[in-house]
Each structure stands twice: as structure tokens, then as C-alpha cells.
Design a protein around this motif. Structure first.
Motif, mmCIF file in Angstrom:
data_model
loop_
_atom_site.group_PDB
_atom_site.id
_atom_site.type_symbol
_atom_site.label_atom_id
_atom_site.label_comp_id
_atom_site.label_asym_id
_atom_site.label_seq_id
_atom_site.Cartn_x
_atom_site.Cartn_y
_atom_site.Cartn_z
ATOM 1 N N THR A 80 0.806 -1.299 -0.286
ATOM 2 C CA THR A 80 0.080 -0.243 -0.229
ATOM 3 C C THR A 80 0.804 0.974 0.057
ATOM 4 O OG1 THR A 80 -1.940 -1.258 1.147
ATOM 5 C CG2 THR A 80 -1.358 0.788 1.216
ATOM 6 N N VAL A 81 0.780 2.362 -0.811
ATOM 7 C CA VAL A 81 1.526 3.415 -0.776
ATOM 8 C C VAL A 81 0.164 4.797 -0.834
ATOM 9 C CG1 VAL A 81 3.064 4.860 -2.634
ATOM 10 C CG2 VAL A 81 2.342 1.830 -2.388
ATOM 11 N N PRO A 82 0.572 4.558 0.428
ATOM 12 C CA PRO A 82 -0.658 5.969 0.466
ATOM 13 C C PRO A 82 -0.526 7.392 -0.606
ATOM 14 C CG PRO A 82 0.472 5.492 2.284
ATOM 15 C CD PRO A 82 1.381 4.968 1.496
ATOM 16 N N ASP A 83 -1.073 8.408 0.181
ATOM 17 C CA ASP A 83 -0.958 9.560 -1.441
ATOM 18 C C ASP A 83 0.106 10.470 -0.982
ATOM 19 O OD1 ASP A 83 -2.816 8.370 -2.430
ATOM 20 O OD2 ASP A 83 -4.422 9.837 -2.536
ATOM 21 N N GLU A 84 0.399 10.640 0.590
ATOM 22 C CA GLU A 84 0.900 11.274 1.000
ATOM 23 C C GLU A 84 2.512 10.736 0.962
ATOM 24 O OE1 GLU A 84 -0.973 9.886 3.097
ATOM 25 O OE2 GLU A 84 -1.958 11.536 3.457
ATOM 26 N N THR A 85 2.801 9.899 0.623
ATOM 27 C CA THR A 85 3.772 9.050 0.553
ATOM 28 C C THR A 85 4.329 9.029 -0.987
ATOM 29 O OG1 THR A 85 4.134 7.279 1.722
ATOM 30 C CG2 THR A 85 5.419 7.143 0.283
ATOM 31 N N VAL A 86 3.645 9.008 -2.236
ATOM 32 C CA VAL A 86 3.333 9.430 -3.569
ATOM 33 C C VAL A 86 3.521 10.762 -4.125
ATOM 34 C CG1 VAL A 86 1.838 9.407 -5.737
ATOM 35 C CG2 VAL A 86 1.336 7.436 -4.426
ATOM 36 N N ASP A 87 2.922 11.944 -3.268
ATOM 37 C CA ASP A 87 3.072 13.455 -3.063
ATOM 38 C C ASP A 87 4.821 13.660 -2.766
ATOM 39 O OD1 ASP A 87 1.915 16.322 -3.283
ATOM 40 O OD2 ASP A 87 3.512 15.951 -1.524
ATOM 41 N N LEU A 88 5.403 13.090 -1.826
ATOM 42 C CA LEU A 88 7.574 13.608 -1.897
ATOM 43 C C LEU A 88 7.961 12.199 -3.204
ATOM 44 C CD1 LEU A 88 8.559 14.271 -0.217
ATOM 45 C CD2 LEU A 88 8.879 11.677 0.770
ATOM 46 N N LEU A 89 6.993 11.411 -3.190
ATOM 47 C CA LEU A 89 8.029 10.185 -4.268
ATOM 48 C C LEU A 89 7.498 11.686 -5.899
ATOM 49 C CD1 LEU A 89 8.749 8.172 -5.786
ATOM 50 C CD2 LEU A 89 6.773 7.669 -6.527
#
Length: 699
Positions: free
Chosen positions: A433-442
Motif C-alpha cells: 500500500t502506497v498512501p497519497d502522502e508518500t506518492v506526493d513526496l515521490l
């Protein structure tokens, strides 16, 4: 009796040989020649007349050539190429607009302008397909008119029949026809006179001449005067119907599809090639891609003549053989990467391919025969059109692919990229699971480019590390938070440049466009005792250096208007520096910011740090429009800058930008440098108030 006497009866006489007549053996069967089957295929392939004549002549030539000779093999290969080409094979377009929109939206998120343009094309073509073509029959024989009317109405045409040329002209004046089928000999106005009137007043109308007095002379005369086809009586209805269908197809293509050559331009990784595939899928056509990157030799596209050893058709004809249809979607990828030098210009052949007036008879050097490319839908891609020759650019409708916003990248990553890449690496969304907050940092820290290519690479790198962890550590379901992301991928290589908080003298903020999107840069100005030198540092390009010189000249020529000592430059050196000296900088967009920094330095008025500007400055103080405004506004939002100064000439372009980009920005349009300075410069007495406003804006 000697030797010549009579023999004794008891001695048997040797029988003399008797010639026995035996039936003659049947003649040996003629050997079956390998090219006889080819001749049968040629006759039954339904080739166009010109192509059929050439193929027959080649078969006749093979009759006199030894099958073991190289000439025989060359002719054999030539005939095989002719028979393998889709001369008459075409796919039927699916003109369902709703389905096409579903396909485009399912394959791509965003890119609304590109999708709208494709749907507009399909809508026009759909409307044209619904309209029945109109045929005008001109014949003085009532029975002939009635019979042809029945035939063409059954084929779905709107038909009007008249008895002579005068009535035909009157009918054309009431409602012009797409196709006129006219007899040659008539009372009042004959077919030749009618043909002259049609060519003068209705040049786009197709004309078929029919006569019972068919001779070579009359046929040649009619074709010279502008007839599109010529038939003798009694009329072959099959041939006439085919001529009418072909002429209607040509008329439809000329009226509505001419000039439709899209050129998708934008940074790498924007999905230009994949949206071309989506267009082919929406239309129900075959897709054919040709990469022109590094193409140097025109013969790669047009082929080599058969006189050369190992000659073969060009990539266009080879691609058509592979897809098996004459109307595919042909994507010419990386057009701007084709080589143009003293050894040759490969883009010159594109002029013929993309021109609707010429591509109906595209000639490959190997074939030496015309092939109709007008049914194909051409789409070009390029990172920029500046390198393309002007004649080629004139044939293209350029559609720019704008940079993806962080919000669009987030949606694309969560909906498409992450599930797809997880599946490719043996993982699934239940396990990772990749949360939106992690995707935003990515997105912001690891993939700052305009497109999606690096983002996909970073997601793939993350998946590989997770796959290893699942196997070696036996980990169960994993949720990738921000800390784990940095642990697996390392520190983010990109950091966002934040706006300064306190107003400062000699420090201005500029918005610039880069290959990875918009950025903010700081322009620093300093003054010292010296001998009239303008020092420019920061790895500045020639255009940017000229912008700094223009800014200084403006300040000197308008010193009185801004309350500056006119002799400030007599005993001073001015130093303009743009940090990040290792990065090359170029372009005129920083002209306004450099001038603001110099005016602040020379007047002592601080520059508001909640304001960023972009624009080119003229020597007279006019603020001129620049490009890349969308990316620059995105950079201002990312840096937390609420007020943006833009040239008045960019106002119309800003209206077409998505609300997501301009939301929360206070955009000020200016036409002169005085207006820009009034917005960006603080009064020296109110610097503390400006400082508080900037801090509130940053918060």
C-alpha cells in the motif's frame, strides 16, 4: 552354282528385319513454371489498372529470363511485394464519439485539449459520413435516366436526373451536386460544353462522361477538359458504380480531411506515442509507428531502386505490408530528431507524405509505382518544432502537451502506474500500500520532470526493493510511508526552492521555465566603487546577459523618474548574480526581475518577497510577453508565492489554464516597468509592514 546359286531348301532362310509401325509416344508435358501461379495471382488480385499493367509486363519479362539468373529473382521479389500490398484493403472507421471518448479517458488522465481535438475530428467525419452524396444524371434518353436513378438510389445516393446541359446548370444553381454523370451528345448544351461550365463554376464537382460514340479522341479530349472518368455505352454498371464510389471518397477526403496532420509536441514522457495508439484504437484502425530519430538517409523511407543489389522497399511500404491496410494510423515519432546535414535531408520525403495534394500518389523507389497514402491518418511527435523546416511545419497542426501538474501526477500514479508496476514485479495492492502522502513526496522529491518517465522508473525501483524485502525478510502486507520511502530510495535529489520571508534590497524573485518544469530563481544585485563595469555571473547565456544590459540601460535612462542619482554609474561597478552557478541559464524571461533588483539596489527600497515576476523588458520600459506561463505559475504555487507579475500579453493564455494551476494566485498584469516596480518595491518607511505581510503569506 557358286556363292550366287540357289540355296538348299533344307537350309532355313534368315528372316529379313521388318519395320513394325508403333504408335508414337505422347509429347512430353510442358514444365510448370514457378511464375505461372504468380500470373494467376496477379490476374485475380484486383489490382488498380496501372499496377496490373506493370505486373503483367513483369510476368511477360520473366518468360524470357532464365530462372537461375539474378534478374529472375529480382522480378519474382518485385511481384511478391506488389501482391502483398493492401491496394484496395481498408478498415472501416468506428465513428462512435461516446466510445472514442471512453477509450481516450480510460487510457490517459488529463490531456483534455488533445482529447478534444481528436473528438472534434471524429465528430466532423461522423457528420460527413451521415450525409448522402448528391448525384446529378444528365442524359437525353428517359429510359437511361430512370435506370441509373434506380441503381444509385438503391446505393444510398440522392439523385436528380435532367435531360440536357442547360437543365443541369439550372439544377447545379439550385443545389450543387457532388458528382455529375453526363452524356456527351445532347441537344441545347452537350456534354463538352457542360463540362466547361462545371469546371469554371463548380471546380470541386467530380464529372463522369458517358457516350455511345466512344473514341480515343473524344476520351482524350474529355479528360483534357477536366473530366474525372470516361465510359462508353453500353454502360458497365459495375464499373460506373465503382467510379462513383471512388470519386465520392476522393471528394470527401479533399473537403474534410485535408490538412489533418497532428504534431504532438512536448517534453519527453508525456504520453505522445501512447495517445496515438489510443486514437487508432478509438477509430478501429491499425497502428503503425515509425521512429525517425537519427534518420539520415531518405532511402530508408522511400526505398532503393531495384537496380541495386539487395534493394528493398522503404519503411513506409514495409509498414503497410505488415499492417495489411491502406488507411492505418501512421505515427512518425521523433520527427525533430531526423538528421539534416550535407549528406542528406530525410525530412524532405515527409513533405510529399504529409501533403494531401501529393500523397495520393506516393512513389517508393523500389516499386516505382504510385501508392495512395491519402487514407492514412498521420500523427507526428516532437519535443520541439523549432528544428523542423518551415515547409514541413506549415503542414502540421501543432498541439502542445503541457506539463503534468502535481495533482495530475498523483492521480496517474495511484490509478495507473503503481498498480501496473506492482503487477510487473510480482506484487499487488493487497501486499503493498502506497498512501497519497508518500506518492506526493515521490513526485516532488524524486520525479520533478514534466512527464512521467522518471516517475515510472522511481516506482519500479521502489517495487524491486520491496520485492527483495518480501522474499528475504518474509514481510507481510507493507505500507510505504514517507520514512520508508526515503529509507529505500535515499534522500530526495530534488528540493523545492522556498520564497524568502523578509523584504530585501537588491534581491528579486523570477519565474523561469526549465526542462523539468517551472522554477523560481533569485536575482541578486550589488553595487561597489569601480569604473563602469557590469559584472554578470551565474552561468548566464547570451540572451540573459543582454537582458541584464537592457535592464541597466533602462535604469540609467529613467533615473530621474525613480529618484536615482543620474551619475550613479560614473564611479560604480554593478554586479548581477543568479545563484546555482553550476546550472546554465538562458532566455529573456528574467528581464523584469533583474530590473526590479537594480531599482531596489539604486533606490534603497526593499523588494517584496511574496512577489515573483516574469517578462521580457524592452529598452523603453515595455514589458513583453514570454512563454511557459503555465509551468511558471505552478512553480509560484509550489514555492508559496501568492502574487505573480505577468505581462499583459499573457492574459489571454492564462484564461485557458486549468483552475488547479491558478487557484490561490493573485496575478497582476502589467504593460510597463513602472507598473511592475510599483507592485514589487516597498516604500523604505514601510519595510516592516511588508515584512509582516510576506511572513503571513508564507504561513
Amino acid at each position: 552354282m557358286g556363292w550366287f546359286g540357289k540355296r538348299k531348301a533344307s537350309t532355313p532362310r534368315e528372316a529379313a528385319p521388318v519395320a513394325v509401325e508403333t504408335p508414337s509416344a505422347p509429347p512430353a508435358a510442358a514444365p510448370v513454371r514457378a511464375h505461372d501461379s504468380l500470373r494467376e495471382q496477379v490476374e485475380s488480385a484486383g489490382l488498380p489498372p496501372e499496377i496490373l499493367d506493370t505486373a503483367r509486363a513483369e510476368c511477360d519479362r520473366m518468360d524470357s529470363v532464365d530462372p537461375a539468373s539474378p534478374e529472375y529473382a529480382i522480378s519474382l521479389n518485385f511481384l511478391e511485394v506488389i501482391l502483398s500490398l493492401p491496394w484496395n484493403t481498408a478498415t472501416r472507421d468506428n465513428l462512435d464519439i461516446a466510445r472514442a471518448e471512453e477509450v481516450l479517458n480510460a487510457r490517459h488522465y488529463g490531456l483534455q485539449r488533445v482529447k478534444d481535438r481528436v473528438l472534434e475530428f471524429l465528430a466532423v467525419k461522423s457528420l460527413c459520413a451521415r450525409r448522402n452524396p448528391r448525384i446529378l444524371l444528365v442524359d437525353d434518353e428517359l429510359i437511361a435516366r430512370e435506370n441509373l436513378t434506380i441503381v444509385f438510389e438503391a446505393d444510398g445516393y440522392d439523385v436528380e436526373a435532367v435531360g440536357n446541359g442547360l437543365e443541369a446548370v439550372a439544377a447545379m444553381e439550385r443545389e450543387p451536386a457532388n458528382i455529375v454523370v453526363s452524356d456527351l451528345k445532347m441537344e441545347g448544351m452537350d456534354g463538352m460544353e457542360l463540362l466547361q461550365v462545371l469546371r469554371r463554376r463548380w471546380p470541386d464537382t467530380k464529372v463522369i462522361m458517358i457516350t455511345g460514340y466512344a473514341t480515343v479522341k473524344t476520351a482524350v479530349d474529355a479528360m483534357r477538359r477536366g473530366a474525372d472518368q470516361y465510359l462508353g455505352k453500353p454502360v458497365n454498371l459495375t464499373k460506373l458504380r465503382r467510379y462513383v464510389a471512388e470519386l465520392w471518397e476522393q471528394s470527401l477526403r479533399a473537403q474534410h480531411l485535408r490538412g489533418f496532420v497532428l504534431c504532438f509536441t512536448g517534453p519527453p514522457g508525456m504520453g505522445k506515442t501512447s495517445i496515438g495508439k489510443a486514437i487508432a484504437e478509438a477509430l478501429g484502425r491499425k497502428f503503425m509507428r515509425l521512429s525517425l530519430a537519427g534518420l539520415r538517409d531518405e532511402a530508408e523511407l522511400r526505398g532503393h531502386r531495384r537496380t541495386y543489389v539487395g534493394a528493398m522497399p522503404g519503411r513506409i511500404i514495409q509498414g503497410l505490408r505488415k499492417v495489411g491496410t491502406r488507411n492505418p494510423v501512421i505515427m512518425l515519432d521523433e520527427v525533430d530528431k531526423a538528421v539534416q546535414d550535407f549528406q542528406g535531408d530525410a525530412t524532405s520525403v515527409l513533405l510529399e507524405m504529409l501533403d494531401a495534394e501529393q500523397n495520393t500518389a506516393f512513389v517508393d523507389h523500389y516499386l516505382g509505382l504510385p501508392f495512395d497514402l491519402s487514407g492514412a491518418l498521420f500523427i507526428c511527435t516532437a519535443n520541439g518544432v523549432e528544428r523542423l523546416p518551415a515547409p514541413l511545419r506549415d503542414r502540421l497542426e501543432v498541439i502542445e502537451f503541457p506539463s503534468y501538474t502535481p495533482g495530475e501526477k498523483l492521480q496517474i500514479a495511484t490509478r495507473y502506474l503503481i498498480p501496473e508496476v506492482l503487477a510487473q514485479h510480482g506484487l499487488d495492492e493487497k501486499l503493498v500500500t502506497v498512501p497519497d502522502e508518500t506518492v506526493d513526496l515521490l513526485i516532488r522529491g524524486y520525479a520533478r520532470e514534466s512527464g512521467l518517465r522518471r516517475l515510472r522508473q522511481q516506482i519500479a525501483s521502489l517495487c524491486r526493493k520491496l520485492a527483495k524485502r518480501v522474499l528475504t525478510e518474509g514481510a507481510g502486507a507493507v505500507t510505504v510511508d514517507r520514512a520508508m520511502l526515503q529509507e529505500l530510495l535515499g534522500a530526495p535529489p530534488f528540493t523545492s526552492t522556498a520564497a524568502q520571508k523578509r523584504p530585501k534590497v537588491g534581491l528579486a524573485t523570477s519565474l523561469v521555465w526549465t526542462e523539468i518544469g517551472g522554477e523560481i530563481i533569485f536575482v541578486e544585485a550589488a553595487r561597489m566603487r569601480g569604473s563602469k563595469q557590469l559584472i554578470l555571473t551565474g552561468s548566464l547565456g547570451e540572451v540573459l546577459r543582454e537582458s541584464a544590459q537592457t535592464a541597466l540601460s533602462f535604469c540609467r535612462s529613467h533615473a530621474a523618474a525613480f529618484g536615482i542619482d543620474p551619475e550613479f554609474y560614473a564611479t560604480s561597478d554593478i554586479h548581477v548574480h543568479i545563484p546555482a552557478g553550476a546550472v546554465s541559464k538562458e532566455g529573456p524571461s528574467a528581464g523584469v526581475a533583474i530590473t526590479i533588483a537594480l531599482l531596489s539596489l539604486l533606490t534603497g527600497r526593499p523588494v517584496r518577497q511574496d512577489v515573483a515576476s516574469t517578462g521580457e523588458l524592452s529598452l523603453l520600459g515595455e514589458v513583453l510577453p514570454v512563454g511557459g506561463v503555465r509551468e511558471k505559475l505552478m512553480a509560484a504555487r509550489s514555492a508559496g508565492i501568492p502574487v505573480v507579475i505577468l505581462p499583459r500579453g499573457c492574459e489571454a493564455g492564462v484564461r485557458s489554464i486549468e483552475d488547479e494551476v491558478v487557484e490561490g494566485l493573485d496575478i497582476r498584469y502589467v504593460t510597463t516597468m513602472e507598473e511592475a516596480a510599483a507592485i514589487a518595491l516597498c516604500d523604505a518607511d514601510n519595510a516592516d509592514l511588508a515584512d509582516g505581510a510576506a511572513e503571513n503569506a508564507a504561513q
